[in-house]
Design a protein around this motif. Structure first.
Motif, PDB file in Angstrom:
ATOM      1  N   PHE A  20       0.837  -1.197   0.000  1.00  0.00           N
ATOM      2  CA  PHE A  20       0.000   0.000   0.000  1.00  0.00           C
ATOM      3  C   PHE A  20       0.875   1.251   0.000  1.00  0.00           C
ATOM      4  O   PHE A  20       0.792   2.094   0.879  1.00  0.00           O
ATOM      5  CB  PHE A  20      -0.888  -0.048   1.251  1.00  0.00           C
ATOM      6  N   ALA A  21       1.751   1.356  -0.990  1.00  0.00           N
ATOM      7  CA  ALA A  21       2.628   2.533  -1.062  1.00  0.00           C
ATOM      8  C   ALA A  21       1.800   3.799  -1.299  1.00  0.00           C
ATOM      9  O   ALA A  21       0.822   3.755  -2.041  1.00  0.00           O
ATOM     10  CB  ALA A  21       3.615   2.352  -2.212  1.00  0.00           C
ATOM     11  N   PRO A  22       2.141   4.924  -0.637  1.00  0.00           N
ATOM     12  CA  PRO A  22       3.331   5.158   0.193  1.00  0.00           C
ATOM     13  C   PRO A  22       3.124   4.862   1.680  1.00  0.00           C
ATOM     14  O   PRO A  22       3.968   5.211   2.492  1.00  0.00           O
ATOM     15  CB  PRO A  22       3.591   6.647  -0.028  1.00  0.00           C
ATOM     16  N   TYR A  23       2.002   4.216   2.048  1.00  0.00           N
ATOM     17  CA  TYR A  23       1.771   3.892   3.462  1.00  0.00           C
ATOM     18  C   TYR A  23       2.783   2.854   3.966  1.00  0.00           C
ATOM     19  O   TYR A  23       3.466   3.069   4.963  1.00  0.00           O
ATOM     20  CB  TYR A  23       0.357   3.344   3.646  1.00  0.00           C
ATOM     21  N   THR A  39      18.661  -5.658  -0.400  1.00  0.00           N
ATOM     22  CA  THR A  39      17.919  -6.119   0.772  1.00  0.00           C
ATOM     23  C   THR A  39      16.588  -5.368   0.883  1.00  0.00           C
ATOM     24  O   THR A  39      16.576  -4.140   0.985  1.00  0.00           O
ATOM     25  CB  THR A  39      18.727  -5.875   2.063  1.00  0.00           C
ATOM     26  N   PRO A  40      15.460  -6.093   0.862  1.00  0.00           N
ATOM     27  CA  PRO A  40      14.164  -5.427   0.995  1.00  0.00           C
ATOM     28  C   PRO A  40      13.927  -4.973   2.432  1.00  0.00           C
ATOM     29  O   PRO A  40      14.080  -5.748   3.371  1.00  0.00           O
ATOM     30  CB  PRO A  40      13.163  -6.523   0.590  1.00  0.00           C
ATOM     31  N   GLU A  41      13.601  -3.702   2.579  1.00  0.00           N
ATOM     32  CA  GLU A  41      13.350  -3.131   3.905  1.00  0.00           C
ATOM     33  C   GLU A  41      11.954  -2.517   3.932  1.00  0.00           C
ATOM     34  O   GLU A  41      11.540  -1.858   2.977  1.00  0.00           O
ATOM     35  CB  GLU A  41      14.390  -2.053   4.224  1.00  0.00           C
ATOM     36  N   LEU A  42      11.238  -2.741   5.026  1.00  0.00           N
ATOM     37  CA  LEU A  42       9.923  -2.138   5.158  1.00  0.00           C
ATOM     38  C   LEU A  42      10.041  -0.622   5.183  1.00  0.00           C
ATOM     39  O   LEU A  42      10.896  -0.070   5.882  1.00  0.00           O
ATOM     40  CB  LEU A  42       9.232  -2.625   6.435  1.00  0.00           C
ATOM     41  N   ALA A  43       9.216   0.029   4.405  1.00  0.00           N
ATOM     42  CA  ALA A  43       9.254   1.486   4.314  1.00  0.00           C
ATOM     43  C   ALA A  43       7.823   2.014   4.273  1.00  0.00           C
ATOM     44  O   ALA A  43       6.857   1.258   4.304  1.00  0.00           O
ATOM     45  CB  ALA A  43      10.027   1.911   3.069  1.00  0.00           C
ATOM     46  N   ILE A  83      -0.055   6.172 -10.146  1.00  0.00           N
ATOM     47  CA  ILE A  83      -0.142   6.905 -11.411  1.00  0.00           C
ATOM     48  C   ILE A  83       1.206   7.516 -11.781  1.00  0.00           C
ATOM     49  O   ILE A  83       1.546   7.645 -12.961  1.00  0.00           O
ATOM     50  CB  ILE A  83      -1.254   7.974 -11.326  1.00  0.00           C
ATOM     51  N   LYS A  84       2.004   7.871 -10.783  1.00  0.00           N
ATOM     52  CA  LYS A  84       3.356   8.367 -11.056  1.00  0.00           C
ATOM     53  C   LYS A  84       4.175   7.285 -11.756  1.00  0.00           C
ATOM     54  O   LYS A  84       4.968   7.562 -12.666  1.00  0.00           O
ATOM     55  CB  LYS A  84       4.061   8.763  -9.755  1.00  0.00           C
ATOM     56  N   ASN A  85       3.993   6.041 -11.316  1.00  0.00           N
ATOM     57  CA  ASN A  85       4.767   4.931 -11.858  1.00  0.00           C
ATOM     58  C   ASN A  85       4.127   4.299 -13.093  1.00  0.00           C
ATOM     59  O   ASN A  85       4.823   3.660 -13.891  1.00  0.00           O
ATOM     60  CB  ASN A  85       4.960   3.862 -10.778  1.00  0.00           C
ATOM     61  N   ASP A 111       8.951   9.774  -1.819  1.00  0.00           N
ATOM     62  CA  ASP A 111      10.187   9.721  -2.606  1.00  0.00           C
ATOM     63  C   ASP A 111      10.628   8.276  -2.829  1.00  0.00           C
ATOM     64  O   ASP A 111      10.985   7.882  -3.954  1.00  0.00           O
ATOM     65  CB  ASP A 111      11.300  10.498  -1.903  1.00  0.00           C
ATOM     66  N   LEU A 112      10.600   7.470  -1.777  1.00  0.00           N
ATOM     67  CA  LEU A 112      11.016   6.077  -1.891  1.00  0.00           C
ATOM     68  C   LEU A 112      10.065   5.294  -2.791  1.00  0.00           C
ATOM     69  O   LEU A 112      10.495   4.456  -3.587  1.00  0.00           O
ATOM     70  CB  LEU A 112      11.068   5.422  -0.506  1.00  0.00           C
ATOM     71  N   ALA A 113       8.771   5.570  -2.660  1.00  0.00           N
ATOM     72  CA  ALA A 113       7.786   4.851  -3.463  1.00  0.00           C
ATOM     73  C   ALA A 113       7.910   5.183  -4.941  1.00  0.00           C
ATOM     74  O   ALA A 113       7.481   4.410  -5.805  1.00  0.00           O
ATOM     75  CB  ALA A 113       6.378   5.166  -2.970  1.00  0.00           C
ATOM     76  N   SER A 114       8.482   6.335  -5.249  1.00  0.00           N
ATOM     77  CA  SER A 114       8.675   6.735  -6.647  1.00  0.00           C
ATOM     78  C   SER A 114       9.878   6.047  -7.286  1.00  0.00           C
ATOM     79  O   SER A 114      10.046   6.086  -8.504  1.00  0.00           O
ATOM     80  CB  SER A 114       8.859   8.263  -6.736  1.00  0.00           C
ATOM     81  N   ASP A 115      10.699   5.406  -6.456  1.00  0.00           N
ATOM     82  CA  ASP A 115      11.864   4.665  -6.942  1.00  0.00           C
ATOM     83  C   ASP A 115      11.397   3.290  -7.402  1.00  0.00           C
ATOM     84  O   ASP A 115      11.689   2.262  -6.772  1.00  0.00           O
ATOM     85  CB  ASP A 115      12.902   4.567  -5.826  1.00  0.00           C
TER      86      ASP A 115
END
Length: 327
Positions: free
Chosen positions: A93-96, A105-109, A250-252, A305-309
Motif C-alpha cells: 500500500f505505497a506510500p503507506y 535487501t528489501p526493507e519495510l518502508a 499513477i506516477k509509476n 520519494d522512496l515509493a517513486s523509486d
C-alpha cells in the motif's frame, strides 16, 4: 534571552567600573560620585527592564511550546509481549507501507512504518512488525496476536463497533481509477454496469464499490498491486483505491488516471487497536506530537520519494528468505 542577559551584565559592569573610579580633588570626587550614582540608577533601571524582558520572553516561549501541542505520553499501558510493540501491516500500500530494496535487501518502508517506529521509540519499546494480508490484520488484532494494526485503516462506523481507533494521523480521500485511454469512455459510475470493477478485500474501498457500483461485476483482490496489474491488462475496467495510493501508482504507471473522487465521510487514516486497549492514550499522544512537530509531514515526503523509486519498490508478502510469496 541571551541578549537580555548580556545587556544586564554590561550595565552592571559599567556601573561597578564607574563607581570604583576616584580623584584627589574633592570637586572631581563629588562629580564622580554623582556620576556613579546616576550610572548605578541607570544600571538598576536597565537591570529591571532586562529582567522584565527576560520574564516576558520566558512566558512567551512557554506559551509557544503549549501552542505546539506537545503532549505528555502516558506510561501506564501493557503490550502482548513485554518490552515490545507488535504491529500488523500489509506491505502492499505505497506510500503507506511497502518494501524498498536497499543494496539488494528489501526493507519495510512507508510513512505508516515511520510512525510505527516513532510510537515504539517514544514508548520505550522495541518495534516488531508482522506482515499480514490486509483482510487478516483486524482478525489478528481481535485474537490478541498484535498490539496495533497500522495499514492505512479508515475508522468506519462499522469497524468502530468492534475495534478502537486512534486519532487520525493522515487525512486523505478515495478515488476511482481507470485507464487514461478510457477517459472519454467512462463519465460516471452508471457506465460500469456489468463491467469488472476492482477493490481490495476487507477494505473501505470494497464497501465503496458495493455502494457506488452495485450493478458492476465487483472483483475483490488481496493486494492493491494485483488490482493495478488487472487494471493495466484490461481485466478490470475501473478500481476503487485510496487517493494517496492511487496518485503514487499513477506516477509509476502513467497509463492510469484518477477518473474522479469518491465521496466518503470518514476520509482519513487511524491506527486500529483491540477494543478497550490501554495503549490508546499513549498512541494518541505520540500522534499529536508527530503532527505538531512536523515529523509526520517528513515521514510522508520521504515515503513518497522512496515509493517513486519504482525499480527498487516491492509490494506484497515476502517469505523468511526475502522472496516473494506465491499468491
Amino acid at each position: 534571552m541571551k541578549k537580555n542577559l548580556t545587556v544586564l551584565m554590561a550595565a552592571v559592569l559599567a556601573a561597578a567600573s564607574l563607581a570604583g573610579c576616584g580623584s584627589s580633588k574633592p570637586a572631581e570626587t563629588n562629580a564622580a560620585a554623582t556620576t556613579a550614582a546616576a550610572t548605578e540608577a541607570a544600571a538598576t533601571e536597565a537591570a529591571t527592564t532586562a529582567a522584565e524582558e527576560t520574564t516576558a520572553a520566558a512566558e512567551e516561549s512557554k506559551a509557544d511550546s503549549a501552542s505546539e501541542g506537545t503532549a505528555e505520553i502516558p506510561t501506564d499501558f501493557t503490550t502482548i509481549t513485554p518490552g515490545k510493540l507488535t504491529v500488523g501491516t500489509s506491505p502492499d500500500f505505497a506510500p503507506y507501507e511497502f518494501y524498498h530494496v536497499n543494496n539488494g535487501t528489501p526493507e519495510l518502508a512507508g510513512f505508516d512504518m515511520a510512525l510505527a517506529q516513532r510510537i515504539a521509540d517514544d514508548l520505550g519499546l522495541e518495534l516488531q512488525v508482522v506482515t499480514i494480508d490486509f483482510d487478516g490484520i483486524l482478525m489478528e488484532l481481535q485474537n490478541g496476536n498484535i498490539d496495533l494494526g497500522i495499514s492505512g485503516f479508515s475508522p468506519s462506523p462499522e469497524r468502530k463497533e468492534t475495534f478502537d481507533f486512534s486519532d487520525l494521523y493522515y487525512t486523505g480521500g478515495q478515488a476511482f481509477v481507470i485507464r487514461k485511454a478510457d477517459v472519454d469512455k467512462y463519465k460516471d459510475f452508471e457506465a460500469f454496469k456489468g463491467l469488472p470493477v476492482g477493490a481490495q478485500n476487507g477494505s473501505i474501498q470494497m464497501g465503496l464499490a458495493e455502494k457506488n457500483t452495485p450493478d458492476a461485476n465487483i472483483i475483490g483482490l488481496t493486494k492493491v498491486t494485483d488490482i493495478i496489474s488487472e487494471l493495466i491488462s484490461g481485466k478490470l475496467e475501473g478500481a476503487f483505491i485510496e487517493t494517496a495510493v492511487a496518485e503514487q501508482y499513477i506516477k509509476n504507471y502513467p497509463e492510469l488516471q484518477i477518473a474522479w473522487d469518491v465521496p466518503y465521510e470518514a476520509e482519513g487514516s487511524a491506527i486500529a487497536l483491540k477494543k478497550g486497549s490501554d495503549l490508546a492514550p499513549a498512541v494518541n499522544a505520540v500522534i499529536n506530537n508527530a503532527l505538531s512537530d512536523g515529523s509526520m509531514a517528513e515521514y510522508i515526503a520521504t515515503a513518497q520519494d522512496l515509493a517513486s523509486d519504482e525499480a527498487n519498490v516491492f509490494e506484497g508478502q515476502l517469505d523468511e528468505n526475502g522472496k516473494a510469496t506465491a499468491n
